[in-house]
Write a protein that holds these residues in place. Structure first.
Motif, PDB file in Angstrom:
ATOM      1  N   THR A 219       0.854  -1.187   0.000  1.00  0.00           N
ATOM      2  CA  THR A 219       0.000   0.000   0.000  1.00  0.00           C
ATOM      3  C   THR A 219       0.891   1.238   0.000  1.00  0.00           C
ATOM      4  O   THR A 219       1.759   1.388   0.857  1.00  0.00           O
ATOM      5  N   VAL A 220       0.666   2.098  -0.976  1.00  0.00           N
ATOM      6  CA  VAL A 220       1.387   3.365  -1.040  1.00  0.00           C
ATOM      7  C   VAL A 220       0.356   4.489  -1.085  1.00  0.00           C
ATOM      8  O   VAL A 220      -0.805   4.272  -1.438  1.00  0.00           O
ATOM      9  N   GLY A 221       0.788   5.697  -0.741  1.00  0.00           N
ATOM     10  CA  GLY A 221      -0.140   6.823  -0.709  1.00  0.00           C
ATOM     11  C   GLY A 221       0.331   7.974  -1.572  1.00  0.00           C
ATOM     12  O   GLY A 221       1.520   8.078  -1.907  1.00  0.00           O
TER      13      GLY A 221
ATOM     14  N   SER B 269      -5.324  11.249  -1.586  1.00  0.00           N
ATOM     15  CA  SER B 269      -6.011  12.308  -0.839  1.00  0.00           C
ATOM     16  C   SER B 269      -5.729  13.646  -1.505  1.00  0.00           C
ATOM     17  O   SER B 269      -4.623  13.887  -1.996  1.00  0.00           O
ATOM     18  N   PHE B 270      -6.717  14.517  -1.511  1.00  0.00           N
ATOM     19  CA  PHE B 270      -6.552  15.883  -2.005  1.00  0.00           C
ATOM     20  C   PHE B 270      -6.811  16.855  -0.856  1.00  0.00           C
ATOM     21  O   PHE B 270      -7.763  16.682  -0.087  1.00  0.00           O
TER      22      PHE B 270
ATOM     23  N   ARG C 110       0.504  17.290   5.553  1.00  0.00           N
ATOM     24  CA  ARG C 110       1.055  16.398   6.575  1.00  0.00           C
ATOM     25  C   ARG C 110      -0.046  15.556   7.193  1.00  0.00           C
ATOM     26  O   ARG C 110       0.101  14.332   7.361  1.00  0.00           O
ATOM     27  N   GLU C 111      -1.156  16.185   7.537  1.00  0.00           N
ATOM     28  CA  GLU C 111      -2.263  15.443   8.153  1.00  0.00           C
ATOM     29  C   GLU C 111      -2.814  14.388   7.196  1.00  0.00           C
ATOM     30  O   GLU C 111      -3.136  13.267   7.613  1.00  0.00           O
ATOM     31  N   ALA C 112      -2.908  14.735   5.915  1.00  0.00           N
ATOM     32  CA  ALA C 112      -3.393  13.766   4.926  1.00  0.00           C
ATOM     33  C   ALA C 112      -2.424  12.592   4.821  1.00  0.00           C
ATOM     34  O   ALA C 112      -2.841  11.430   4.707  1.00  0.00           O
TER      35      ALA C 112
END
Length: 328
Positions: A155-157, A190-191, A202-204
Motif C-alpha cells: 500500500t502506497v499513498g 487524498s486531495f 502532513r495530516e493527509a
C-alpha cells in the motif's frame, strides 16, 4: 496568507555586465533585456512557484531578462496584477491561470501587445495567450517503479492539491509505475483542496500511513513531514527534497521550467506569436523533467529496471500514460 502584489513586488534587474546567457536567443542577448513579470499565486517557497521563480531569476542573472514579480496573489487580485504589469511595459508575463482561467484570457485580450504564458489546464488563445502544463509525470512513473518494489505493505499513498487534470495525471502516473512492477499494490489518494498548505498535507499523509501506506508520494509540500514523523520513505515532486529530508525522501519527480521559459522568450524576442502550448518542452525526452534518486535505497534490480524504462522514455520508444481522470 495573501499579499497585495503592489507591496510584495520585488525586482531583479540583471547587471549589464552579466555573462553566461544561454545561447538559444542571441538576438535577445544583443538587445536590451526583455522585461518579464512573474505573478505567483502562492509564496515563491511553494515548490511549483519556486521552479518558475528559479528559472526566471537565472535568466535575469544571465542578462537575458529584467524580472519583477509578485507572490501570494489571490484569485481576486490576479486580473488586476496582470493589467498593472502589462501597463508597466512588461513584454512577457509568466504566471498561472488555473484558478482564473476565464479572467486571464479576458485580460490577455485587452493587451494584445503583451505576451502571456501561463500554467493552465486549458488551451492557448489568440496570438498572445500561451499555456504550459507541469508534466513531470515521467519522473513520477519512474519513482513509482521504485516504490512498487520497495513497499512491504503493498500500500502506497499520494497526497495532491486538488483533482485538476495535471495533478490527476501526475498521481495516476505514479500509480501506474507502482503497478507496472507490483500489480497487487494499492494506491491511496487524498486531495487537500489547495495548492499550499503544508500542515494539511502532513495530516493527509498521516491518515494514509494509518491506513497502511508505507511509502508516500508528495505531490504537495508537507507530505514528507508525515513520512519523516512515522519513519517511512517518501517521494518528492517538482524539486529535490532529499537535502531537506535526507533519511526520508529517496526519489523526486523533477520538473524544470527553463526550457519552457527559453522557448517563450525566444518567440517574444523574434516577434512571433506565443499563442501556443509550450508543455512539451518540459518533458523528460526534451530535458525538462527527470527523476533523481538515492542509489541503494531500492534494490539493484529495481533501479536497473527503472533506468531501462527511463532510457526508453528518453528515446521516445515508451510513453508514460497521460491519464487525467481523477484517481480512484
Amino acid at each position: 496568507m495573501t499579499y497585495d502584489f503592489k507591496l510584495s513586488r520585488r525586482t531583479l534587474i540583471a547587471s549589464a555586465a552579466a555573462v553566461g546567457a544561454s545561447a538559444f536567443i542571441p538576438a535577445a542577448r544583443a538587445a536590451a533585456p526583455l522585461k518579464v513579470a512573474g505573478i505567483h499565486g502562492s509564496p515563491v517557497e511553494n515548490a511549483w512557484n519556486s521552479v518558475l521563480h528559479a528559472a526566471l531569476q537565472q535568466a535575469a542573472k544571465e542578462g537575458v531578462i529584467e524580472y519583477v514579480f509578485s507572490e501570494g496573489v489571490s484569485g481576486t487580485d490576479y486580473g488586476r496584477a496582470m493589467r498593472e504589469y502589462a501597463e508597466q511595459g512588461n513584454k512577457l508575463i509568466i504566471g498561472e491561470a488555473y484558478a482564473v482561467e476565464s479572467e486571464a484570457r479576458e485580460v490577455a485580450g485587452e493587451y494584445p501587445e503583451t505576451a502571456f504564458v501561463l500554467g493552465s489546464s486549458g488551451k492557448q488563445a489568440g496570438d498572445n495567450f500561451g499555456v504550459f502544463g507541469t508534466w513531470n509525470h515521467d519522473g513520477a512513473y519512474l519513482a513509482g517503479m521504485l516504490a512498487g518494489k520497495m513497499t512491504k505493505s503493498n500500500t502506497v499513498g499520494a497526497v495532491g492539491a486538488m483533482p485538476i487534470p495535471e495533478v490527476n495525471m501526475l498521481i495516476n502516473a505514479f500509480g501506474e509505475g507502482v503497478k507496472a512492477v507490483n500489480p497487487d499494490a494499492k494506491l491511496l489518494v487524498s486531495f487537500i483542496g489547495t495548492f499550499f498548505d503544508p500542515p494539511k498535507a502532513r495530516e493527509a499523509g498521516l491518515a494514509q500511513i494509518d491506513a497502511g501506506a508505507d511509502i508516500l508520494f508528495g505531490e504537495r509540500i508537507g507530505t514528507a513531514d508525515a513520512a519523516k514523523e512515522r519513519g517511512i520513505k517518501a517521494v518528492g515532486s517538482l524539486i529535490d527534497y532529499t537535502p531537506r529530508y535526507p533519511d526520508t525522501v529517496f526519489a523526486n519527480a523533477l520538473w524544470g521550467f527553463r526550457p519552457i521559459l527559453n522557448a517563450a522568450i525566444a518567440d517574444v524576442a523574434a516577434g512571433k506569436p506565443v499563442g501556443k502550448d509550450y508543455t512539451a518542452y518540459g518533458l523528460l525526452k526534451e530535458g525538462g523533467s527527470d527523476i533523481v534518486y538515492k542509489k541503494g535505497v531500492a534494490s539493484a534490480d529495481a533501479e536497473s529496471a527503472m533506468e531501462a524504462k527511463r532510457a526508453e522514455i528518453k528515446a521516445g520508444t515508451f510513453e508514460v500514460p497521460r491519464n487525467m481522470n481523477e484517481p480512484k
